[in-house]
Write an enzyme that holds these catalytic residues in place. Structure first.
Site, short mmCIF file in Angstrom:
data_model
loop_
_atom_site.label_atom_id
_atom_site.label_comp_id
_atom_site.label_asym_id
_atom_site.label_seq_id
_atom_site.Cartn_x
_atom_site.Cartn_y
_atom_site.Cartn_z
N LYS A 1 0.81 -1.23 0.00
CA LYS A 1 0.00 0.00 0.00
C LYS A 1 0.85 1.29 0.00
CE LYS A 1 -4.44 -1.45 1.86
NZ LYS A 1 -5.44 -1.14 2.89
N GLY B 1 -3.36 1.34 13.80
CA GLY B 1 -2.66 0.87 12.60
C GLY B 1 -3.18 1.57 11.35
N ASN C 1 -4.80 2.59 22.13
CA ASN C 1 -4.01 1.51 21.55
C ASN C 1 -3.19 0.82 22.63
OD1 ASN C 1 -3.43 0.15 19.09
ND2 ASN C 1 -1.35 0.99 19.15
P1 ATR Z 1 -4.17 -2.62 10.14
O1 ATR Z 1 -3.42 -2.03 8.99
O2 ATR Z 1 -5.17 -3.68 9.75
O3 ATR Z 1 -4.79 -1.59 11.01
P2 ATR Z 1 -1.87 -3.01 11.86
O4 ATR Z 1 -1.25 -1.78 11.32
O5 ATR Z 1 -1.05 -4.23 12.03
O6 ATR Z 1 -3.10 -3.48 10.97
O7 ATR Z 1 -2.58 -2.65 13.25
C1 ATR Z 1 -3.15 -3.60 14.07
C2 ATR Z 1 -3.80 -2.94 15.30
O8 ATR Z 1 -4.32 -3.98 16.14
C3 ATR Z 1 -2.83 -2.14 16.14
O9 ATR Z 1 -3.53 -1.09 16.78
C4 ATR Z 1 -2.38 -3.20 17.18
O10 ATR Z 1 -1.90 -2.65 18.40
P3 ATR Z 1 -0.32 -2.33 18.57
O11 ATR Z 1 -0.07 -1.05 17.81
O12 ATR Z 1 -0.12 -2.17 20.02
O13 ATR Z 1 0.44 -3.52 17.99
C5 ATR Z 1 -3.68 -3.90 17.42
N1 ATR Z 1 -3.47 -5.25 17.96
C6 ATR Z 1 -3.13 -6.37 17.29
N2 ATR Z 1 -3.00 -7.41 18.13
C7 ATR Z 1 -3.27 -6.94 19.38
C8 ATR Z 1 -3.33 -7.52 20.69
N3 ATR Z 1 -3.07 -8.83 20.88
N4 ATR Z 1 -3.65 -6.72 21.73
C9 ATR Z 1 -3.92 -5.41 21.55
N5 ATR Z 1 -3.89 -4.79 20.33
C10 ATR Z 1 -3.57 -5.55 19.27
#
Ligand code: ATR
Length: 291
Positions: free
Chosen positions: A72, A140, A162
């Protein structure tokens, strides 16, 4: 039968096997009787520049397509022309060739907003008193597209929660100019802090992958959320996440995440194939059969 345009489109990603876009666009191609194809192309990151060069030279069988992870940002960087949303979000999910130039757009914000307009009409209506407040969980790429949309629709207070608070802070900083112009306050917080603010929410959005099949559950109580608040989740496997189930049990209006996927596809299809397609229950059911 619509006159064959000889046009084809593809979604590029790496890996790409699990993309639902071919099924989605394939439904519309059939519905509108268009003699085009929409396929998935696995393109490794190092092959992306050559792919785009060949596309612009007309050496490929495509007039454009979608870009997904991990392309992207790179597709935006390779573009000759990017629309305002793609530039503001720093990422593109839709591309096409016009006069030998690579044009890109980002339709995620549109998809998010159109889904809510469709499923929860009036969700963004102005309030007579107080700032319209959204709680957005996650910071994210999806959260970025959604924050921008909420600012454009007049939300003046956005609580951005977050797990990694620094990431929420960085996202708020990314939007500081627009937030200033829109008189919007974006407040980066921990999930626990946001939990204490839930009684202020007019809208709650989960943009994290929590609650998705195979992932941990999202732990966020809706006990104190106002009955008038709308709750939406970008996760669509399962279609009704635990968050949406709790919201529905509370009597809140809920909007599932499948609609965002369907609506974000509309502008691209129109660009490549010349018909603005409709998001219908039949299309939803067609996608649901394969979730
Ligand atoms: P996308 O582009 O789909 O938004 P991403 O950029 O990987 O994907 O973002 C994923 C989001 O889910 C982030 O806010 C992530 O939190 P972190 O920034 O702390 O990593 C959140 N997320 C994913 N797994 C998580 C978990 N087990 N607990 C809390 N937040 C989670």
């Amino acid at each position: 039968m619509v006159e064959s345009t000889g046009k084809n489109a593809c979604v590029i990603g790496y890996p790409i096997k699990h993309s639902r876009s071919p099924r989605l666009h394939g439904f519309w191609l059939k519905q509108y009787d268009i003699a085009g194809r929409y396929v998935a192309e696995s393109i490794a990151p190092e092959d992306l520049p050559a792919f785009m060069t060949s596309l612009k030279q007309g050496a490929l069988d495509y007039c454009g397509g979608n870009a997904t992870i991990p392309h992207k940002e790179a597709v935006l960087a390779l573009a000759d022309h990017a629309d305002e949303t793609a530039r503001i979000l720093g990422a593109a999910n839709t591309y096409w060739v016009e006069d030998g130039m690579l044009h890109v757009s980002n339709t995620d914000t549109y998809g998010f907003l159109a889904n809510l307009d469709d499923q929860a009409p009036g969700w963004d209506a102005p309030k007579t008193t107080g700032a319209k407040t959204a709680i957005v969980l996650g910071a994210g790429g999806a959260s970025r597209a959604i924050l921008y949309g909420l600012m454009m629709r007049g939300f003046k207070s956005i609580i951005l929660a977050n797990r990694t608070v620094e990431r929420a802070q960085a996202l708020a900083a990314h939007f500081s100019d627009i937030a200033l112009t829109q008189s919007c306050n974006i407040s980066p917080q921990s999930m626990a802090q946001a939990q204490t603010q839930v009684s202020h929410a007019d809208l709650l959005v989960n943009t994290t992958s929590l609650g998705m099949v195979g992932q941990d559950e999202l732990v966020f109580s809706l006990k104190d959320i106002p009955a008038t608040a709308v709750v939406t989740d970008i996760v669509y496997t399962p279609l009704e996440t635990s968050l949406l189930k709790e919201a529905r049990a509370n009597g809140n209006r809920t909007v599932d995440g499948l609609g965002m996927l369907l609506h974000q596809a509309v502008p691209g299809f129109e660009k490549w194939f010349g018909i603005r397609p409709e998001v219908t229950d039949q299309l939803r059911n067609h996608l649901l059969q394969d979730l």
